[in-house]
Design a protein around this motif. Structure first.
Motif, mmCIF file in Angstrom:
data_model
loop_
_atom_site.group_PDB
_atom_site.id
_atom_site.type_symbol
_atom_site.label_atom_id
_atom_site.label_comp_id
_atom_site.label_asym_id
_atom_site.label_seq_id
_atom_site.Cartn_x
_atom_site.Cartn_y
_atom_site.Cartn_z
ATOM 1 N N HIS A 130 96.585 47.506 62.969
ATOM 2 C CA HIS A 130 96.288 46.762 64.672
ATOM 3 C C HIS A 130 95.034 45.826 63.990
ATOM 4 C CE1 HIS A 130 98.164 49.581 65.844
ATOM 5 N NE2 HIS A 130 97.476 50.264 65.423
ATOM 6 N N MET A 131 94.062 46.352 62.821
ATOM 7 C CA MET A 131 92.897 45.265 62.858
ATOM 8 C C MET A 131 93.601 44.137 61.844
ATOM 9 S SD MET A 131 89.847 46.866 63.276
ATOM 10 C CE MET A 131 89.038 48.231 63.713
ATOM 11 N N CYS A 174 95.611 50.025 69.109
ATOM 12 C CA CYS A 174 94.349 51.461 68.209
ATOM 13 C C CYS A 174 95.573 52.423 67.862
ATOM 14 C CB CYS A 174 93.371 51.544 68.733
ATOM 15 S SG CYS A 174 92.627 52.852 67.793
ATOM 16 N N SER A 175 96.515 53.074 67.208
ATOM 17 C CA SER A 175 96.885 55.021 67.779
ATOM 18 C C SER A 175 95.636 55.062 68.516
ATOM 19 C CB SER A 175 97.425 55.534 66.506
ATOM 20 O OG SER A 175 96.353 55.490 65.324
ATOM 21 N N LEU A 176 94.675 55.147 68.466
ATOM 22 C CA LEU A 176 93.809 56.914 68.797
ATOM 23 C C LEU A 176 94.171 56.602 70.874
ATOM 24 C CD1 LEU A 176 91.225 57.741 66.620
ATOM 25 C CD2 LEU A 176 93.076 58.839 67.409
ATOM 26 N N TYR A 194 86.211 46.473 59.404
ATOM 27 C CA TYR A 194 87.433 46.391 58.175
ATOM 28 C C TYR A 194 87.934 44.396 58.099
ATOM 29 C CZ TYR A 194 88.373 51.646 59.348
ATOM 30 O OH TYR A 194 88.236 52.545 59.239
ATOM 31 N N GLU A 252 88.017 60.212 60.888
ATOM 32 C CA GLU A 252 89.076 60.577 61.745
ATOM 33 C C GLU A 252 90.565 60.830 60.435
ATOM 34 O OE1 GLU A 252 90.021 56.338 62.608
ATOM 35 O OE2 GLU A 252 88.085 56.197 64.479
ATOM 36 N N CYS A 257 95.397 50.031 58.253
ATOM 37 C CA CYS A 257 95.527 49.837 60.006
ATOM 38 C C CYS A 257 95.989 48.377 60.609
ATOM 39 C CB CYS A 257 94.206 49.287 60.161
ATOM 40 S SG CYS A 257 94.461 49.521 62.094
ATOM 41 N N CYS A 306 94.136 58.972 64.354
ATOM 42 C CA CYS A 306 94.425 57.453 63.675
ATOM 43 C C CYS A 306 95.890 57.679 62.400
ATOM 44 C CB CYS A 306 93.135 57.563 62.948
ATOM 45 S SG CYS A 306 93.141 55.521 61.810
ATOM 46 N N GLU A 307 96.549 56.761 63.038
ATOM 47 C CA GLU A 307 97.945 56.999 62.581
ATOM 48 C C GLU A 307 97.210 56.504 60.325
ATOM 49 O OE1 GLU A 307 98.676 53.071 64.794
ATOM 50 O OE2 GLU A 307 100.532 52.376 62.836
ATOM 51 N N VAL A 308 96.084 56.239 60.647
ATOM 52 C CA VAL A 308 95.981 55.257 58.897
ATOM 53 C C VAL A 308 95.182 56.518 58.781
ATOM 54 C CG1 VAL A 308 94.552 53.973 57.802
ATOM 55 C CG2 VAL A 308 95.185 53.276 59.522
ATOM 56 N N HIS A 309 94.166 57.021 59.136
ATOM 57 C CA HIS A 309 93.209 58.152 58.156
ATOM 58 C C HIS A 309 94.068 59.404 58.488
ATOM 59 C CE1 HIS A 309 90.412 55.270 59.675
ATOM 60 N NE2 HIS A 309 89.869 55.793 57.835
HETATM 61 FE FE1 SF4 Z 1 92.756 52.792 64.915
HETATM 62 FE FE2 SF4 Z 1 93.045 51.705 63.324
HETATM 63 FE FE3 SF4 Z 1 90.549 52.457 63.545
HETATM 64 FE FE4 SF4 Z 1 93.086 53.899 63.545
HETATM 65 S S1 SF4 Z 1 92.343 52.263 61.647
HETATM 66 S S2 SF4 Z 1 91.245 54.145 64.580
HETATM 67 S S3 SF4 Z 1 94.351 52.694 64.563
HETATM 68 S S4 SF4 Z 1 91.379 50.366 64.762
#
Ligand code: SF4
Ligand code: 13P
Length: 343
Positions: free
Chosen positions: A302-303, A110-112, A49, A241, A300, A213-216
């Motif tokens: 975070h990434m 990471c939200s997870l 990512y 995810e 994301c 996961c806040e993205v998927h």
């Molecule tokens: Fe975590 Fe970001 Fe991966 Fe979602 S996309 S699982 S928030 S690192």
């Protein structure tokens, strides 16, 4: 590699997705990083990512969580720079207690990983005594320490099947758990979903958690239908995810590396990528003849904290060092090593 060679390499990869002045600016930073890396005997691990300029310049190894965990277990460098999120850098530290492990930003969560605590796992173990616990690698070390074995999106099914258990606890990603339950034919329940207690006396084969996961979680079947309508012939790729409905409506689902390989090994001209948008840039940079449709309004956060500038500062100032208390590390190591032992 000289600066000129690096610039030529980055131009070849990035010319279709970035203007030349941007490539030159990034190449200067990347060159400095590569020099510092050599001076300090450091290795850079880059998740799929990472932004294209970083992904295609400084990492010694790129990959998904599983591949990078394997690389972290094998390195003989003194310093590991993890261009990814905190739980990934922590996993590298769990495997390398005597090395310096750095993450270039302290905001790469990471939200997870944030969705579950070690106390939550202890409570589930008390509720379901003797049931083995599988945790997704997207968790922090204290959660891994409470569990029997880790898994990633690349090996979740293999890990579950390796246990040969009638019932397992699978944490914390609700959607990955539902997708694995579907693949392995297991009936899944969520004992604490929305504060309501489920009937745990039924024939339960998998016990999940409500992390997402806040993205998927944001990708929908309607997104897929719209793209199939507007871009006929596009192949739809979803990370596991995503919800089971989205995965079912897609053409292929797999870890980030599995998605990249799928594009490389199929000959469609257009793909919709239901995962972090930067990965679409990285795939297009490597496969300019293919069109990658992305939903880049969903990112994301975070990434995206990790850029070349932060990576240079990590090496310049030895920041930010990852620490895992030894008592937690040794217990977490067992669940990571058990996972790595599975092919
Ligand atoms: Fe975590 Fe970001 Fe991966 Fe979602 S996309 S699982 S928030 S690192
Ligand atoms: P992969 O292990 O498939 O790279 O996934 C990591 C992740 O965080 C996906 O959001």
């Amino acid at each position: 590699m000289t600066y000129e060679q690096l610039l030529a390499h980055m131009r070849a990869k990035l010319q279709h997705i970035a203007p030349d002045f941007e490539i030159e600016y990034k190449a200067k930073i990347a060159h400095e990083i590569n020099q510092l890396k050599q001076e300090r005997n450091a290795v850079i691990l880059g998740h799929n990512y990472m932004e294209p300029a970083l992904f295609h310049s400084v990492p010694d190894y790129t990959g998904d969580s599983l591949e990078l965990s394997r690389r972290a277990a094998q390195t003989d460098a003194d310093i590991i720079i993890f261009c990814g999120v905190e739980f990934m850098a922590e996993t590298a530290k769990i495997l390398n207690p005597n090395k310096t492990v750095l993450i270039p930003s302290q905001k790469a969560g990471c939200s997870l990983a944030a969705s579950i605590t070690a106390a939550d796992v202890r409570q589930l173990k008390a509720q379901f005594p003797g049931v083995p616990v599988v945790t997704y690698i997207n968790t922090y070390a204290d959660v891994k320490a409470e569990t029997d074995i880790c898994c990633t999106s690349g090996n979740a099914r293999a890990v579950v099947e390796s246990l040969q258990a009638d019932t397992i606890i699978f944490l914390p990603d609700e959607y990955l758990a539902r997708n694995v339950a579907m693949e392995t034919g297991k009936h899944i329940i969520f004992p604490t979903k929305n504060g309501k207690k489920a009937d745990t006396t039924l024939d339960v084969q998998m016990i999940g958690w409500h992390g997402r996961c806040e993205v998927h979680e944001k990708f929908t079947v309607a997104d897929i239908q719209a793209v199939r309508h507007d871009h006929p012939g596009t192949l739809i790729l979803a990370h596991p995810e995503c919800s089971p409905e989205v995965v079912a409506a897609s053409d292929f689902s797999g870890s980030t590396t599995a998605l990249i390989r799928f594009v490389e090994q199929t000959d469609a001209s257009s793909y919709l990528l239901l995962t972090e948008c930067a990965m679409g840039d990285n795939i297009m940079a490597a496969n300019p003849e293919k069109e990658m449709l992305r939903l880049c309004s969903v990112r994301c956060p975070h990434m995206n904290q990790i850029r070349l500038e932060d990576t240079r500062n990590a090496l310049r100032y030895t920041q930010y060092e990852v620490h895992v208390p030894e008592e937690i590390r040794v217990r977490a190591l067992r669940s990571v090593e058990r996972m790595l032992a599975i092919g």
